[in-house]
Scaffold this motif. Sequence first.
Motif, PDB file in Angstrom:
ATOM      1  N   GLY A 111       0.836  -1.205   0.000  1.00 28.71           N
ATOM      2  CA  GLY A 111       0.000   0.000   0.000  1.00 28.71           C
ATOM      3  C   GLY A 111       0.861   1.241   0.000  1.00 28.71           C
ATOM      4  N   SER A 112       0.257   2.370   0.326  1.00 28.31           N
ATOM      5  CA  SER A 112       1.017   3.619   0.350  1.00 28.31           C
ATOM      6  C   SER A 112       0.479   4.518   1.462  1.00 28.31           C
ATOM      7  CB  SER A 112       0.949   4.337  -1.002  1.00 28.31           C
ATOM      8  OG  SER A 112      -0.377   4.683  -1.305  1.00 28.31           O
ATOM      9  N   VAL A 113       1.262   5.532   1.782  1.00 30.56           N
ATOM     10  CA  VAL A 113       0.863   6.528   2.772  1.00 30.56           C
ATOM     11  C   VAL A 113       1.116   7.904   2.165  1.00 30.56           C
ATOM     12  CG1 VAL A 113       3.119   6.525   3.936  1.00 30.56           C
ATOM     13  CG2 VAL A 113       1.097   7.260   5.179  1.00 30.56           C
ATOM     14  N   LEU A 114       0.189   8.842   2.397  1.00 38.28           N
ATOM     15  CA  LEU A 114       0.324  10.227   1.936  1.00 38.28           C
ATOM     16  C   LEU A 114       0.632  11.107   3.134  1.00 38.28           C
ATOM     17  CD1 LEU A 114      -2.687  10.609  -0.519  1.00 38.28           C
ATOM     18  CD2 LEU A 114      -0.261  10.505  -1.099  1.00 38.28           C
ATOM     19  N   LEU A 115       1.623  11.977   2.966  1.00 39.07           N
ATOM     20  CA  LEU A 115       2.028  12.880   4.034  1.00 39.07           C
ATOM     21  C   LEU A 115       2.000  14.321   3.549  1.00 39.07           C
ATOM     22  CD1 LEU A 115       5.248  10.996   5.235  1.00 39.07           C
ATOM     23  CD2 LEU A 115       2.978  10.888   6.257  1.00 39.07           C
ATOM     24  N   GLY A 116       1.477  15.205   4.373  1.00 44.97           N
ATOM     25  CA  GLY A 116       1.502  16.630   4.099  1.00 44.97           C
ATOM     26  C   GLY A 116       2.394  17.329   5.119  1.00 44.97           C
ATOM     27  N   PRO A 117       2.490  18.659   5.037  1.00 43.20           N
ATOM     28  CA  PRO A 117       3.343  19.415   5.955  1.00 43.20           C
ATOM     29  C   PRO A 117       3.039  19.112   7.420  1.00 43.20           C
ATOM     30  CG  PRO A 117       2.553  20.823   4.196  1.00 43.20           C
ATOM     31  CD  PRO A 117       1.807  19.517   4.073  1.00 43.20           C
ATOM     32  N   GLY A 118       4.111  18.864   8.161  1.00 39.67           N
ATOM     33  CA  GLY A 118       3.967  18.580   9.577  1.00 39.67           C
ATOM     34  C   GLY A 118       3.668  17.125   9.896  1.00 39.67           C
ATOM     35  N   GLU A 119       3.540  16.271   8.873  1.00 40.74           N
ATOM     36  CA  GLU A 119       3.219  14.872   9.114  1.00 40.74           C
ATOM     37  C   GLU A 119       4.470  13.998   9.034  1.00 40.74           C
ATOM     38  OE1 GLU A 119      -1.385  14.328   7.993  1.00 40.74           O
ATOM     39  OE2 GLU A 119      -0.039  14.393   6.254  1.00 40.74           O
ATOM     40  N   LEU A 120       4.486  12.973   9.861  1.00 37.12           N
ATOM     41  CA  LEU A 120       5.619  12.087  10.028  1.00 37.12           C
ATOM     42  C   LEU A 120       5.187  10.652   9.775  1.00 37.12           C
ATOM     43  CD1 LEU A 120       8.540  11.523  11.345  1.00 37.12           C
ATOM     44  CD2 LEU A 120       7.255  11.221  13.473  1.00 37.12           C
ATOM     45  N   TYR A 121       6.065   9.878   9.109  1.00 31.45           N
ATOM     46  CA  TYR A 121       5.824   8.448   8.938  1.00 31.45           C
ATOM     47  C   TYR A 121       7.155   7.719   9.101  1.00 31.45           C
ATOM     48  CZ  TYR A 121       4.270   3.961   7.189  1.00 31.45           C
ATOM     49  OH  TYR A 121       3.974   2.621   7.086  1.00 31.45           O
ATOM     50  N   VAL A 122       7.109   6.605   9.804  1.00 28.58           N
ATOM     51  CA  VAL A 122       8.302   5.786   9.990  1.00 28.58           C
ATOM     52  C   VAL A 122       8.139   4.502   9.182  1.00 28.58           C
ATOM     53  CG1 VAL A 122       9.753   4.551  11.635  1.00 28.58           C
ATOM     54  CG2 VAL A 122       8.693   6.732  12.296  1.00 28.58           C
ATOM     55  N   VAL A 123       9.043   4.294   8.230  1.00 28.15           N
ATOM     56  CA  VAL A 123       9.070   3.061   7.456  1.00 28.15           C
ATOM     57  C   VAL A 123       9.863   2.043   8.283  1.00 28.15           C
ATOM     58  CG1 VAL A 123       9.838   1.945   5.324  1.00 28.15           C
ATOM     59  CG2 VAL A 123       8.976   4.295   5.253  1.00 28.15           C
ATOM     60  N   PRO A 124       9.235   0.930   8.643  1.00 29.69           N
ATOM     61  CA  PRO A 124       9.944  -0.066   9.461  1.00 29.69           C
ATOM     62  C   PRO A 124      11.115  -0.712   8.721  1.00 29.69           C
ATOM     63  CG  PRO A 124       7.563  -0.422   9.539  1.00 29.69           C
ATOM     64  CD  PRO A 124       7.833   0.569   8.439  1.00 29.69           C
ATOM     65  N   ARG A 125      12.105  -1.113   9.460  1.00 33.77           N
ATOM     66  CA  ARG A 125      13.274  -1.790   8.875  1.00 33.77           C
ATOM     67  C   ARG A 125      12.815  -2.964   8.020  1.00 33.77           C
ATOM     68  NH1 ARG A 125      16.875  -3.083  13.526  1.00 33.77           N
ATOM     69  NH2 ARG A 125      15.698  -1.423  14.439  1.00 33.77           N
ATOM     70  N   GLY A 126      13.495  -3.121   6.882  1.00 31.41           N
ATOM     71  CA  GLY A 126      13.215  -4.245   6.001  1.00 31.41           C
ATOM     72  C   GLY A 126      12.024  -4.077   5.078  1.00 31.41           C
ATOM     73  N   VAL A 127      11.252  -2.991   5.221  1.00 35.85           N
ATOM     74  CA  VAL A 127      10.081  -2.777   4.358  1.00 35.85           C
ATOM     75  C   VAL A 127      10.521  -2.047   3.092  1.00 35.85           C
ATOM     76  CG1 VAL A 127       7.855  -1.607   4.132  1.00 35.85           C
ATOM     77  CG2 VAL A 127       8.440  -2.787   6.261  1.00 35.85           C
ATOM     78  N   GLU A 128      10.268  -2.679   1.950  1.00 32.07           N
ATOM     79  CA  GLU A 128      10.627  -2.058   0.675  1.00 32.07           C
ATOM     80  C   GLU A 128       9.698  -0.873   0.435  1.00 32.07           C
ATOM     81  OE1 GLU A 128      12.087  -3.700  -3.636  1.00 32.07           O
ATOM     82  OE2 GLU A 128      10.436  -4.741  -2.646  1.00 32.07           O
ATOM     83  N   HIS A 129      10.286   0.257   0.038  1.00 33.10           N
ATOM     84  CA  HIS A 129       9.494   1.475  -0.150  1.00 33.10           C
ATOM     85  C   HIS A 129      10.088   2.327  -1.270  1.00 33.10           C
ATOM     86  CE1 HIS A 129      12.662   2.476   2.722  1.00 33.10           C
ATOM     87  NE2 HIS A 129      12.542   3.752   2.366  1.00 33.10           N
ATOM     88  N   LYS A 130       9.259   3.271  -1.744  1.00 34.17           N
ATOM     89  CA  LYS A 130       9.669   4.158  -2.842  1.00 34.17           C
ATOM     90  C   LYS A 130       8.970   5.504  -2.652  1.00 34.17           C
ATOM     91  CE  LYS A 130       7.882   3.407  -6.931  1.00 34.17           C
ATOM     92  NZ  LYS A 130       7.082   4.532  -7.376  1.00 34.17           N
ATOM     93  N   PRO A 131       9.711   6.539  -2.236  1.00 35.14           N
ATOM     94  CA  PRO A 131       9.115   7.868  -2.123  1.00 35.14           C
ATOM     95  C   PRO A 131       8.762   8.441  -3.504  1.00 35.14           C
ATOM     96  CG  PRO A 131      11.128   7.716  -0.826  1.00 35.14           C
ATOM     97  CD  PRO A 131      11.066   6.502  -1.696  1.00 35.14           C
ATOM     98  N   TYR A 132       7.678   9.234  -3.533  1.00 34.20           N
ATOM     99  CA  TYR A 132       7.241   9.881  -4.776  1.00 34.20           C
ATOM    100  C   TYR A 132       6.658  11.248  -4.437  1.00 34.20           C
ATOM    101  CZ  TYR A 132       4.393  11.175  -8.743  1.00 34.20           C
ATOM    102  OH  TYR A 132       3.837  11.872  -9.786  1.00 34.20           O
ATOM    103  N   ALA A 133       7.014  12.243  -5.256  1.00 37.10           N
ATOM    104  CA  ALA A 133       6.466  13.591  -5.094  1.00 37.10           C
ATOM    105  C   ALA A 133       6.072  14.127  -6.463  1.00 37.10           C
ATOM    106  CB  ALA A 133       7.504  14.507  -4.456  1.00 37.10           C
ATOM    107  N   GLU A 134       4.788  14.369  -6.659  1.00 36.40           N
ATOM    108  CA  GLU A 134       4.320  14.918  -7.937  1.00 36.40           C
ATOM    109  C   GLU A 134       4.909  16.299  -8.176  1.00 36.40           C
ATOM    110  OE1 GLU A 134       0.132  16.212 -10.062  1.00 36.40           O
ATOM    111  OE2 GLU A 134       0.116  14.585  -8.603  1.00 36.40           O
TER     112      GLU A 134
END
Length: 122
Positions: free
Chosen positions: A68-91
Amino acid sequence: MTTQTSIDLRHKASLIEAQWSPRVVAEMNDYQFKVVRIEGDFIWHDHQDTDEAFLVLEGQLRIDMRHGSVLLGPGELYVVPRGVEHKPYAEKEVRLMLIEPRGVLNTGHEGGERTAQNDLWI
Protein backbone atom coordinates in the motif's frame (compact mmCIF):
# COMPACT_ATOMS: atom_id res chain seq x y z
CA MET A 1 26.93 32.60 28.69
CA THR A 2 26.82 30.55 25.49
CA THR A 3 24.28 31.52 22.85
CA GLN A 4 22.43 28.56 21.35
CA THR A 5 21.01 28.65 17.84
CA SER A 6 17.96 26.79 16.61
CA ILE A 7 17.89 25.16 13.18
CA ASP A 8 15.41 26.48 10.61
CA LEU A 9 14.68 23.30 8.64
CA ARG A 10 12.80 24.99 5.80
CA HIS A 11 15.60 27.51 5.33
CA LYS A 12 18.25 24.79 5.34
CA ALA A 13 16.26 22.83 2.72
CA SER A 14 16.06 25.96 0.53
CA LEU A 15 19.88 26.08 0.44
CA ILE A 16 20.16 22.66 -1.21
CA GLU A 17 20.86 23.07 -4.93
CA ALA A 18 20.15 19.57 -6.25
CA GLN A 19 17.14 17.38 -5.60
CA TRP A 20 17.60 13.94 -4.06
CA SER A 21 20.74 15.20 -2.25
CA PRO A 22 20.16 14.91 1.51
CA ARG A 23 22.20 17.18 3.76
CA VAL A 24 22.81 16.72 7.46
CA VAL A 25 21.60 19.53 9.73
CA ALA A 26 22.07 17.90 13.15
CA GLU A 27 23.12 14.74 14.96
CA MET A 28 21.82 13.10 18.11
CA ASN A 29 23.73 10.12 19.43
CA ASP A 30 24.20 7.92 16.34
CA TYR A 31 21.28 9.49 14.42
CA GLN A 32 21.41 12.15 11.73
CA PHE A 33 18.70 14.65 10.87
CA LYS A 34 18.83 15.37 7.12
CA VAL A 35 16.89 17.78 4.93
CA VAL A 36 16.28 17.08 1.26
CA ARG A 37 14.34 18.43 -1.73
CA ILE A 38 12.69 15.81 -3.93
CA GLU A 39 10.44 15.65 -6.97
CA GLY A 40 9.36 12.68 -9.07
CA ASP A 41 9.96 8.99 -8.44
CA PHE A 42 12.72 7.40 -6.40
CA ILE A 43 13.78 3.74 -6.58
CA TRP A 44 12.42 0.76 -4.68
CA HIS A 45 14.73 0.03 -1.76
CA ASP A 46 14.79 -1.02 1.87
CA HIS A 47 16.99 -0.65 4.91
CA GLN A 48 17.54 -4.06 6.50
CA ASP A 49 19.05 -2.79 9.74
CA THR A 50 17.06 0.33 10.59
CA ASP A 51 13.75 2.17 10.45
CA GLU A 52 13.64 5.42 8.45
CA ALA A 53 11.58 8.46 9.45
CA PHE A 54 10.12 10.97 6.94
CA LEU A 55 8.87 14.35 8.22
CA VAL A 56 7.34 16.59 5.52
CA LEU A 57 8.20 20.29 5.79
CA GLU A 58 6.54 21.50 2.56
CA GLY A 59 4.50 19.77 -0.14
CA GLN A 60 2.89 16.34 -0.32
CA LEU A 61 4.84 13.09 -0.23
CA ARG A 62 3.60 9.62 -1.12
CA ILE A 63 5.56 6.66 0.16
CA ASP A 64 4.71 3.54 -1.83
CA MET A 65 5.21 0.16 -0.21
CA ARG A 66 4.46 -3.27 -1.66
CA HIS A 67 1.37 -3.55 0.57
CA GLY A 68 0.00 0.00 0.00
CA SER A 69 1.02 3.62 0.35
CA VAL A 70 0.86 6.53 2.77
CA LEU A 71 0.32 10.23 1.94
CA LEU A 72 2.03 12.88 4.03
CA GLY A 73 1.50 16.63 4.10
CA PRO A 74 3.34 19.42 5.95
CA GLY A 75 3.97 18.58 9.58
CA GLU A 76 3.22 14.87 9.11
CA LEU A 77 5.62 12.09 10.03
CA TYR A 78 5.82 8.45 8.94
CA VAL A 79 8.30 5.79 9.99
CA VAL A 80 9.07 3.06 7.46
CA PRO A 81 9.94 -0.07 9.46
CA ARG A 82 13.27 -1.79 8.87
CA GLY A 83 13.21 -4.25 6.00
CA VAL A 84 10.08 -2.78 4.36
CA GLU A 85 10.63 -2.06 0.68
CA HIS A 86 9.49 1.48 -0.15
CA LYS A 87 9.67 4.16 -2.84
CA PRO A 88 9.11 7.87 -2.12
CA TYR A 89 7.24 9.88 -4.78
CA ALA A 90 6.47 13.59 -5.09
CA GLU A 91 4.32 14.92 -7.94
CA LYS A 92 5.59 18.44 -7.15
CA GLU A 93 8.64 19.40 -5.15
CA VAL A 94 8.62 18.31 -1.52
CA ARG A 95 10.99 19.44 1.21
CA LEU A 96 11.38 17.00 4.03
CA MET A 97 13.52 15.82 6.89
CA LEU A 98 14.87 12.28 7.17
CA ILE A 99 15.88 10.80 10.49
CA GLU A 100 18.14 7.76 10.33
CA PRO A 101 21.37 6.37 11.79
CA ARG A 102 24.65 7.85 10.58
CA GLY A 103 26.00 5.96 7.56
CA VAL A 104 22.68 4.77 6.10
CA LEU A 105 22.65 5.07 2.30
CA ASN A 106 19.53 6.65 0.83
CA THR A 107 19.19 3.78 -1.67
CA GLY A 108 19.77 1.00 0.87
CA HIS A 109 21.68 -1.90 -0.72
CA GLU A 110 20.28 -1.10 -4.21
CA GLY A 111 22.98 1.43 -5.09
CA GLY A 112 22.97 3.17 -8.48
CA GLU A 113 23.03 6.75 -9.73
CA ARG A 114 20.55 7.98 -7.11
CA THR A 115 22.86 7.03 -4.22
CA ALA A 116 23.78 10.25 -2.42
CA GLN A 117 27.06 10.88 -0.64
CA ASN A 118 26.75 10.55 3.13
CA ASP A 119 27.75 13.02 5.84
CA LEU A 120 27.43 16.22 3.79
CA TRP A 121 26.38 19.07 6.09
CA ILE A 122 24.51 22.24 5.25
